[in-house]
Design a protein around this motif. Sequence first.
Motif, PDB file in Angstrom:
ATOM      1  N   ALA A   1       0.831  -1.208   0.000  1.00  0.00           N
ATOM      2  CA  ALA A   1       0.000   0.000   0.000  1.00  0.00           C
ATOM      3  C   ALA A   1       0.865   1.258   0.000  1.00  0.00           C
ATOM      4  N   ALA A   2       1.894   1.248   0.837  1.00  0.00           N
ATOM      5  CA  ALA A   2       2.796   2.405   0.905  1.00  0.00           C
ATOM      6  C   ALA A   2       3.554   2.580  -0.411  1.00  0.00           C
ATOM      7  N   GLY A   3       3.969   1.453  -1.004  1.00  0.00           N
ATOM      8  CA  GLY A   3       4.678   1.513  -2.278  1.00  0.00           C
ATOM      9  C   GLY A   3       3.802   2.044  -3.401  1.00  0.00           C
ATOM     10  N   LEU A   4       2.546   1.599  -3.452  1.00  0.00           N
ATOM     11  CA  LEU A   4       1.617   2.083  -4.474  1.00  0.00           C
ATOM     12  C   LEU A   4       1.314   3.567  -4.283  1.00  0.00           C
ATOM     13  N   ALA A   5       1.224   3.978  -3.014  1.00  0.00           N
ATOM     14  CA  ALA A   5       0.972   5.400  -2.735  1.00  0.00           C
ATOM     15  C   ALA A   5       2.114   6.254  -3.258  1.00  0.00           C
ATOM     16  N   LYS A   6       3.332   5.810  -3.028  1.00  0.00           N
ATOM     17  CA  LYS A   6       4.506   6.564  -3.472  1.00  0.00           C
ATOM     18  C   LYS A   6       4.606   6.593  -4.994  1.00  0.00           C
ATOM     19  N   THR A   7       4.224   5.484  -5.636  1.00  0.00           N
ATOM     20  CA  THR A   7       4.356   5.369  -7.091  1.00  0.00           C
ATOM     21  C   THR A   7       3.258   6.100  -7.841  1.00  0.00           C
TER      22      THR A   7
END
Length: 335
Positions: free
Chosen positions: A272-278
């Motif tokens: 979730a954090a990775g998708l938010a950043k991307t």
Amino acid sequence: MKKFCELIGKYFGVVIILFFIGGMTCPPAFTWVLGKLAGFSLLSMMLGIIMFGMGTTMELKDFRLILQRPRDVFLGAVAQYAIMPFLAYLLSRAFNLDPALTVGVVLVGTCPGGTASNVITFISKGDLALSVTMTTVSTLLSPIMTPLLTYLIIGQRIDFSPVAMFWSIVQIVIIPIGFGVALRHFFPDWCEKAKAYLPALSCLCISLLIAGLAGASRDAILASSATIMAVVVLHNLLGSALGFALGRFSGMSWKKCVALSIEVGMQNSGLAAGLAKTHFPALAAAAVPGAIFSSWHNISGSILAWLYVNYLNPRYDEELRNDACRISENAEPAH
């Protein structure tokens, strides 16, 4: 080296918390994780390594449980992609979160279950086979369900591309898992030897990601610490409670209810954090809920496991005795 890796795997919750604290206190030491290596995103590469490690623990025969217990698996998938997204929407509205934090909370809710849930289910004496299968199914469904649910909840207010998110999840999740499963199938001996090291590698990757995201979003975390902590804690605890309640309401055994409770409450918040950043680079605080959730759900999961084993165990033992009695009564008499 092997013992050191086993130690990291055993205390993965503590390791993640320590890295989170490190990211908050010394951001420059970890924010490099959000950079690139040879043109490729380090964040995506590390998420891919985690998923690859998950794939190497899976065998083709593991997928048979989907056909053997379709009702349990279907109920688990529905719970995963109904309860947590609904709670994300409800909590975001109830706490009147700003757009960035709303995105982060919604992504935590729409992502699949996390692999840490399997460890907590095992410690809790829940149905481990069901937990592993639920994690697998929700992960395989994530390229469709995560972008779709995210769009349905926030797509009218915040612009993003569900198609781009779909392809991103395929690259980060499905392809690495596929490679892992293939490696397990064709080179089982190598995977068996690597089993002692890959969980520790996955733990270090997720810890670095959380530290990097925490460091990059430190100001946003500190500015909204009380509110976002309340939302994260409620999201996790209500998800676990509703997952357990749904299991009991549908007539599941105690062990299955424990697995469902933990699987629903513990999300793949690193993803979730990775998708938010991307996909939401303009909303820096969007990675905050995922970073905090990753640390919190390991704490709450360990406490929940302790409660299940030490305080709810009598009911668990009683169910085992009742099951044994039913088997004995239905057994054919010997000739």
